[in-house]
Scaffold this active site. Structure first.
Site, PDB file in Angstrom:
ATOM      1  N   GLY A  31       0.737  -1.522  -0.189  1.00 35.02           N
ATOM      2  CA  GLY A  31       0.449   0.173  -0.006  1.00 35.02           C
ATOM      3  C   GLY A  31       0.583   1.401   0.324  1.00 35.02           C
ATOM      4  N   HIS A  37       4.009   1.364  -7.975  1.00 34.61           N
ATOM      5  CA  HIS A  37       3.786   0.733  -8.224  1.00 34.61           C
ATOM      6  C   HIS A  37       2.700   0.504  -9.183  1.00 34.61           C
ATOM      7  CE1 HIS A  37       3.878   1.128  -3.702  1.00 34.61           C
ATOM      8  NE2 HIS A  37       4.448   0.227  -3.417  1.00 34.61           N
TER       9      HIS A  37
END
Ligand code: AMP
Length: 282
Positions: A31, A37
């Site tokens: 996260g 990402h």
């Protein structure tokens, strides 16, 4: 985008997808998502019918003294990003679902897990290999996407996949950097303004090494000492290691070879950052 809260449900869903002969791309994360990402997710999106992303701050990969509780968490924002990027399934498991009471099985990729970051973070890669092995077993993706930024992790997971015959292809996606060259990392959020501007010295040291190599320098210890000199000018940076290693066994090299890796880790204030580059010459 569908949210999947538990392992059993995820297993059922991915089994159905496989029966339909659809390709599954999987991106595991902790996260606090950023452009690094996104790059993995975008590549997975391009190459697969179905994209699964997991967000799980894995307690097993934090070593004693590292603050698991302080790891940045921005779940709401992350969900928005995943939606925009066209993620099909977002897996948000609970700690107790992944490691239920009595949990006792861990995967240790020997030798590779004990050097470099593994030497300063004993048990870290055992935690990483274990969670990735579990997620691969549950999701059974066609392709697993990992970032070059965490190159030791990518090498360890690739080794595990080979050694334990996981039927998955591992793809390593290039490091995404900020404009000044600092590698994007969820941990950058913990840097003060002053630390953030100093942190770029790690990237500069890698660039210096690349320049030295392209000018003909092949002596690893000379390259490393020039990198140290540069980094140590910034008093807030404490080097953990700088090494030039081969990509297969992560053994330290005396002489640079084509495709060797220059890896480094340093602490800036309380934040530990890593970066690397692949030496590219022939
Ligand atoms: P993390 O959430 O830090 O566990 O990272 C999840 C995945 O994203 C790992 O495969 C990382 O290597 C990858 N990743 C993190 N930062 C970057 C970056 N700056 N560029 C490319 N990949 C990254």
């Amino acid at each position: 985008m569908k949210f999947i809260p538990d392992l059993a449900k995820l297993s059922l869903i991915t089994e159905k997808i496989r029966q339909l002969k659809k390709r599954i791309g999987f991106v595991p994360t902790m996260g606090a998502l950023h452009a690094g990402h996104f790059s993995l997710i975008n590549q997975a999106r391009k190459e697969n019918d179905v994209v699964v992303v997991s967000i799980f701050v894995n307690p097993a990969q934090f070593t004693p003294g590292e603050d698991f509780k302080k790891y940045p968490r921005y779940l709401k924002r992350d969900i928005g990003f995943c939606r925009k990027l066209g993620v099909d399934f977002l897996f948000l498991p609970d700690k107790s679902d992944i490691y239920p009471p009595g949990y006792s099985t861990f995967v240790n990729v020997e030798v590779l897990s004990d050097v470099l970051c593994g030497a300063s973070r004993p048990g870290h890669f055992r935690g990483v290999a274990t969670i990735v092995a579990k997620l691969l077993n549950i999701i059974q993706p066609d392709t697993l996407y990992l970032g070059q930024k965490d190159v030791q992790q990518a090498i360890i997971i690739s080794r595990m996949v080979k050694d334990l015959n996981f039927p998955v292809k591992v793809k390593v996606v290039p490091t995404v950097r900020q404009e000044d060259g600092l590698a994007l990392s969820s941990r950058n959020a913990n840097l003060s303004k002053n630390e953030r501007s100093g942190a770029v010295v790690l990237f500069k040291a890698l660039r210096l090494a690349e320049t030295l190599v392209s000018n003909g320098q092949r002596n690893a210890s000379r390259i490393i000492s020039r990198m140290k000199q540069l980094i140590e000018k910034n008093k807030q940076v404490k080097i953990d290691y700088i090494a030039i290693v081969d990509q297969e066994r992560l053994r330290r090299l005396k002489k640079v070879k084509p495709r060797s890796l220059i890896v480094l880790a340093a602490k800036i204030g309380k934040t530990r950052l890593i970066d690397n580059t692949i030496i590219d010459y022939s």
